[in-house]
Design a protein around this motif. Structure first.
Motif, short mmCIF file in Angstrom:
data_model
loop_
_atom_site.label_atom_id
_atom_site.label_comp_id
_atom_site.label_asym_id
_atom_site.label_seq_id
_atom_site.Cartn_x
_atom_site.Cartn_y
_atom_site.Cartn_z
N SER A 64 -31.70 -50.88 26.22
CA SER A 64 -31.19 -52.02 25.51
C SER A 64 -32.53 -52.51 25.03
N GLU A 65 -33.67 -51.84 24.73
CA GLU A 65 -34.88 -52.77 24.33
C GLU A 65 -34.89 -52.62 22.77
N LEU A 66 -34.30 -51.41 22.17
CA LEU A 66 -34.18 -51.08 20.80
C LEU A 66 -33.01 -50.90 20.29
N ILE A 67 -32.66 -51.22 18.83
CA ILE A 67 -31.40 -50.51 18.27
C ILE A 67 -31.87 -49.23 17.83
N ILE A 68 -30.67 -48.46 17.98
CA ILE A 68 -30.78 -46.99 17.76
C ILE A 68 -29.94 -46.39 16.53
N CYS A 69 -30.35 -45.63 15.97
CA CYS A 69 -29.11 -44.95 14.94
C CYS A 69 -28.72 -43.69 15.49
N ALA A 70 -27.69 -43.66 15.70
CA ALA A 70 -26.77 -42.31 16.62
C ALA A 70 -27.07 -41.06 15.67
N THR A 71 -27.17 -41.12 14.22
CA THR A 71 -27.33 -39.93 13.60
C THR A 71 -28.47 -39.15 13.94
N HIS A 72 -29.72 -39.51 13.68
CA HIS A 72 -31.19 -38.88 13.83
C HIS A 72 -31.98 -39.84 14.80
N CYS A 83 -37.84 -50.54 11.50
CA CYS A 83 -37.84 -48.99 12.11
C CYS A 83 -39.32 -48.72 12.72
N ILE A 84 -39.49 -48.44 13.94
CA ILE A 84 -40.60 -48.21 14.57
C ILE A 84 -40.66 -46.50 14.88
N SER A 85 -39.64 -45.80 14.80
CA SER A 85 -39.52 -44.50 14.88
C SER A 85 -38.43 -43.67 14.20
N GLY A 86 -38.94 -42.52 13.73
CA GLY A 86 -37.84 -41.84 12.93
C GLY A 86 -37.92 -41.75 11.72
N PRO A 87 -36.89 -41.07 11.05
CA PRO A 87 -37.09 -40.87 9.47
C PRO A 87 -37.12 -41.99 8.41
N GLY A 90 -40.94 -47.84 9.25
CA GLY A 90 -41.45 -48.27 8.08
C GLY A 90 -40.47 -49.40 7.45
N GLN A 91 -39.08 -48.71 7.36
CA GLN A 91 -38.13 -49.37 6.67
C GLN A 91 -37.41 -50.36 7.65
N ALA A 92 -36.42 -51.00 7.16
CA ALA A 92 -35.83 -52.09 7.99
C ALA A 92 -34.44 -52.24 7.82
#
Ligand code: FES
Length: 111
Positions: A64-72, A83-87, A90-92
């Motif tokens: 519960s420390e970060l928001i996560i996208c369930a898709t990737h 966004c600090i990790s994932g595809p 650098g975007q937000a």
């Protein structure tokens, strides 16, 4: 100039370290409570433009420390939506203005 707009819920409906989604007429958003501070974003992953959650109100990773996208599995900072990790690194997420009034959370409507 802005004013209070749509009432979303009572602040107690979103305890610390949790989140809640809202499907409004013109947009889907979610609100996160991090240690008593509330943050709100559009429910739209910058990677593919899809909703972030697969299960209702599940917007945070296990700690519960970060928001996560369930898709990737992209991870986003709660405070900034970056966004600090994932595809989409650098975007937000797109922030949404909210306000607390009488212990209720409101979507702020600009005009
Ligand atoms: S759609 Fe969110 S990480 Fe790919």
């Amino acid at each position: 100039m802005s004013r209070r707009g749509t009432r979303l819920c009572h602040r107690d409906a979103i305890p610390p370290a949790s989140a809640k989604g809202f499907d409004l007429d013109d947009q889907s958003i979610f609100v996160v409570n991090q240690a008593g501070e509330f943050y709100a974003y559009r429910n739209r992953c910058p990677h593919l433009g899809v909703r972030l959650e697969w299960l209702p109100d599940r917007f945070l990773e296990q700690q519960s420390e970060l928001i996560i996208c369930a898709t990737h599995g992209a991870l986003f900072l709660i405070e900034s939506g970056e966004c600090i990790s994932g595809p989409c690194h650098g975007q937000a997420l797109q922030a949404v203005d909210i306000a607390l009034y009488n212990d209720h959370i409101y979507l702020v409507t600009s005009h």
